[in-house]
Design an enzyme around this catalytic site. Sequence first.
Site, PDB file in Angstrom:
ATOM      1  N   GLY A 208       0.851  -1.192   0.000  1.00  0.00           N
ATOM      2  CA  GLY A 208       0.000   0.000   0.000  1.00  0.00           C
ATOM      3  C   GLY A 208       0.878   1.230   0.000  1.00  0.00           C
TER       4      GLY A 208
ATOM      5  N   CYS B  60      -7.747  12.520  -0.448  1.00  0.00           N
ATOM      6  CA  CYS B  60      -8.618  13.537   0.147  1.00  0.00           C
ATOM      7  C   CYS B  60      -9.003  14.615  -0.866  1.00  0.00           C
ATOM      8  CB  CYS B  60      -7.930  14.222   1.323  1.00  0.00           C
ATOM      9  SG  CYS B  60      -7.390  13.066   2.585  1.00  0.00           S
TER      10      CYS B  60
ATOM     11  N   VAL C 283      -0.397  -7.969  -3.749  1.00  0.00           N
ATOM     12  CA  VAL C 283      -0.030  -9.130  -2.943  1.00  0.00           C
ATOM     13  C   VAL C 283      -1.141 -10.159  -3.086  1.00  0.00           C
ATOM     14  CG1 VAL C 283       0.376  -9.979  -0.610  1.00  0.00           C
ATOM     15  CG2 VAL C 283       1.320  -7.770  -1.322  1.00  0.00           C
TER      16      VAL C 283
ATOM     17  N   GLY D   4      -5.446   0.170   3.601  1.00  0.00           N
ATOM     18  CA  GLY D   4      -6.541   1.131   3.611  1.00  0.00           C
ATOM     19  C   GLY D   4      -7.888   0.496   3.889  1.00  0.00           C
TER      20      GLY D   4
ATOM     21  N   ALA E  16       0.988  -3.067  10.816  1.00  0.00           N
ATOM     22  CA  ALA E  16      -0.128  -2.563  10.019  1.00  0.00           C
ATOM     23  C   ALA E  16      -0.421  -1.128  10.433  1.00  0.00           C
ATOM     24  CB  ALA E  16      -1.359  -3.441  10.190  1.00  0.00           C
ATOM     25  N   VAL E  17      -0.784  -0.318   9.457  1.00  0.00           N
ATOM     26  CA  VAL E  17      -1.009   1.115   9.697  1.00  0.00           C
ATOM     27  C   VAL E  17      -2.164   1.604   8.830  1.00  0.00           C
ATOM     28  CG1 VAL E  17       1.455   1.489  10.171  1.00  0.00           C
ATOM     29  CG2 VAL E  17       0.590   1.867   7.856  1.00  0.00           C
ATOM     30  N   GLY E  18      -2.710   2.743   9.213  1.00  0.00           N
ATOM     31  CA  GLY E  18      -3.691   3.426   8.373  1.00  0.00           C
ATOM     32  C   GLY E  18      -5.122   2.966   8.575  1.00  0.00           C
TER      33      GLY E  18
ATOM     34  N   ILE F  56       5.087  -8.507  11.432  1.00  0.00           N
ATOM     35  CA  ILE F  56       4.145  -7.844  10.530  1.00  0.00           C
ATOM     36  C   ILE F  56       3.533  -6.634  11.240  1.00  0.00           C
ATOM     37  CG2 ILE F  56       2.079  -8.121   9.105  1.00  0.00           C
ATOM     38  CD1 ILE F  56       2.650 -11.077   8.906  1.00  0.00           C
TER      39      ILE F  56
END
Lengths: 562, 562
Positions: B7, B42, B80, B113, B298-300, B296
């Site tokens: 991402g 945005c 992926v 996302g 993860a963000v967002g 691993i």
Amino acid sequence: MKVIIVGGVAGGASCAARLRRMNESAEIIMVDRGPYVSYANCGLPYHVGGSIENESDLLVATEQTFRQNFAVDCRTRCEVVGISSERKCVELKDHATGDVTTESFDKLVLSPGAAPIRPPLPGIDLPGIFSVRTVPDARQIKQWLERGAADLSGMDSYTGFQTVTKPQRAVVVGGGFIGLEMIENLAHRGLEVTLVERLDQVMPPLDPEMAKLVQRYVERHGVRLELNDAVAGFQQIPDGSLEVLTASGKAHPADIVILAIGVRPETALAQMAGIETGERGGIRVDEQMRTSNPDIFAVGDAVEVRDFVTGEWSLIPLAGPANRQGRIAADVIAGRDSRYRGTQGTSICQIFEAAIAQTGASEKALNRLGDTDFEKIFLYPNSHAGYYPGAKMLAIKVLFRKSDGRLLGAQVLGEDGVPKRIDSFAMAIQMGCTIYDLEESELCYAPPFGSAKDPVNFAGMVAADILRDDMPISHWSEVNNGFLLDVRNPPELAVENVSGALNIPLPELRERLDELPRDQEILIICRSGQRAYYATRILLQNGFQARNVAGGMLSRSHAASS
Amino acid sequence: MKVIIVGGVAGGASCAARLRRMNESAEIIMVDRGPYVSYANCGLPYHVGGSIENESDLLVATEQTFRQNFAVDCRTRCEVVGISSERKCVELKDHATGDVTTESFDKLVLSPGAAPIRPPLPGIDLPGIFSVRTVPDARQIKQWLERGAADLSGMDSYTGFQTVTKPQRAVVVGGGFIGLEMIENLAHRGLEVTLVERLDQVMPPLDPEMAKLVQRYVERHGVRLELNDAVAGFQQIPDGSLEVLTASGKAHPADIVILAIGVRPETALAQMAGIETGERGGIRVDEQMRTSNPDIFAVGDAVEVRDFVTGEWSLIPLAGPANRQGRIAADVIAGRDSRYRGTQGTSICQIFEAAIAQTGASEKALNRLGDTDFEKIFLYPNSHAGYYPGAKMLAIKVLFRKSDGRLLGAQVLGEDGVPKRIDSFAMAIQMGCTIYDLEESELCYAPPFGSAKDPVNFAGMVAADILRDDMPISHWSEVNNGFLLDVRNPPELAVENVSGALNIPLPELRERLDELPRDQEILIICRSGQRAYYATRILLQNGFQARNVAGGMLSRSHAASS
């Protein structure tokens, strides 16, 4: 309980209204020697300029409001001509009748404000020379400015003489808040404006490099700036117009002169009352706004306050603090334990389309105190997402403690988004924020209003990079001694170049490391400091000594050293 | 070290750039299944609306930027399709060639996302129904909107057919941020817009009374609102246009439909990787953005975050937090001890000339948690000094702890000065401010930008008056049981009256106290609550039981009870 409040604007008016809410039975007398109470003196320049059309709009609350809503015995054109601390009474002169009466008090609150400085220069009383403090001042200035048009109103359609006598040339003496606001408003009315300032910068509370940006902005709007030159006197020349004479021997022609040299606390009442004043010339008060006489309180522009950041005694004549001080005096008189936390000098001034704002300590103030435990950064971010129309570049200076990261002060100039940022910084300083907190601040973002990384976050990130030793910085005043590396792209160098700097555009840097010295500190330059930061990281991790020149080319032209 | 980031927008892109700065030698691969990285999602509504003219303006950083400046192996149209946690590798499908390759990783960062919700309704795949998530989405919407004009470009000067086929009627499904931004932008293009929303309010994070103000504002701008009605399906009618069918049996004609029902975290990758998700449907991470698999991250928008104020697990899909999370994941991977402090939900949305913004907890959220230790106030101050032109009324709701005064949340609507206030509140909440701190905040003031008592100070003062028992308050939902006193002036009552209320204008109150009951609580009303406060003080000090009805008449029309 009987309380007399002297001065009915800002601090005095706030005190009267608050005291009544806290104490329904107190006898409250509020006197003002002028014709109005609670008028908007901050609006006077805009009334002169015409954006505030009606004089009546400046009257925030009237005598009647105070009488009816707050049961305050409100007296205008009423001046205190004597104070007896021993007998706890004042002598009041009614300027309408000339009568002098005596009123006793249990508590006395002094809110006399500060008076425009009016040095005894030759010619200072000539017609056409004005201060801007009261509603009548503004009225006189407007009348003077409209005089030509009025005199010739019957004939201007065929003679064209109007342009001869209507004031066209203004000289503003003094480049502080009022001076700058008057410049804008006089220019707005179509006058040619010259600003004469004794110091080497406008806006004395600002640091010089930020003031330089303001100066450039003002000049781009057609104002002639005469810095480093004190006014020596005024004279009238045969055609009836004025000349402003300066120490350097210049004579600036003027059809109107605005004196905005600064203000001085009104301490005549304090002297009458025999209460203490401080070395800055203001009335000394404790945290509860009590003077050296426990029955006498003082608030507003006439008092010295503690600077919230530096702890210094200061004169900071601003409306917000005056209002809060008035409330605190009222609380204390009503038996409450309110305390004033000091003033952090948050201020903003509109200058044409831009605003210049600051909060907290300046570098100047820290230097004056011999404080060396601080670092400064310069940023030039967009006011909102660059891809949304109307984004403008902000110029931001941020000061913070080297030892613990505490935010000390900020100065922001720009045509968009200045209030949003200065208030974030102001709240942060109040709450003892560090620059690490700023990194994490969650401020509002949508494309018209900000960026996902707000300039305030960005300031925190840059400062944290320095304090975490991720990005050693340098300043333009220090660049003489290092190896200069410019990581901008060639088209940017064509516009403005730094002589002696090696140019390696950032995208080529990793491949060209062998062109750089390993035995010397490398000072890295780009436009604003961002690419230089990336380059600094690359070099440091490859074993070079590297520093980012803070603010890049955008800081160069106004850096203190240049 | 080899890091794969999945991402390339917001969180992923921030992570890649930060990681490179922290670690010059890591191998970093960033993949995105779409055609672009680091684009301004945005900005998409504004590109559709035309204020962001060029699609290229939306591309904040390109693949090339990531390769050249950050030495990141950046691959677009690369998805992926498999993750093996055990072997620590991913399968990557290149959509250009169809090839699938395997890449090993030491650390994997997921930043997939959230996907627009697209319920399986009848007709949802009809042409003319769009989501707004990617640059290609926006391009398709623009093409659809311009279709009529394009088709007829050769003949529109003499046939007039253009108005028949060019889309004129839009239905937006869903009244959240994207829905409201799309409304504005479609209206800006001249379309007639209908908003269909399943819930009884727009902007679900807002409290209903503030949402009601937004709804009124949107309706005043010509948008038709259909609340409390879910979309049941879509159908094409013989002329080729669409109808949006609702649960209540309505059919809204549409030439274009925008689906903005909300988003759902993309968790397909998490499932592939066998990592934990939470009850809100997002990926679970610790303070360091680490998933249940320590290699691993993860963000967002795909992750659940802790609400900074309430401590609840929440889904708060916002760009600022996503960026910060990306940085933190990078720091942690690079061996640093960075931690995420949670999200306080600071957000802002432009709606025509106005902005609606909020930060911290809503009353809804507090009620959901069964939290009763809070009070709420409503204020309607001017955005800046009322005497300076352009001042607009702000509507502000503030929530704070009854027990200790801690600021919990704020919601602000207005046409001017909203960002300045919401950011002050946001910074205050971050720093654990109480409403007593807000009383003393020193925010910027000059007539064009604020007031000597800023709305933020004013909020602190009102709240402190309540907590200090100087001003008991009541809410409109409670006014049925008390004696009502209206202290407005008769001309104001002529505009809007409260039946059963006794009218005593504030200036007459002290003289007419004998008209009021001493055995009953008196609920006091004025326009905004200010004069009612003065009246409350008068009554309380005269031995009456009195309460100020919070927000006065301005709150009445949108109060939850009415």
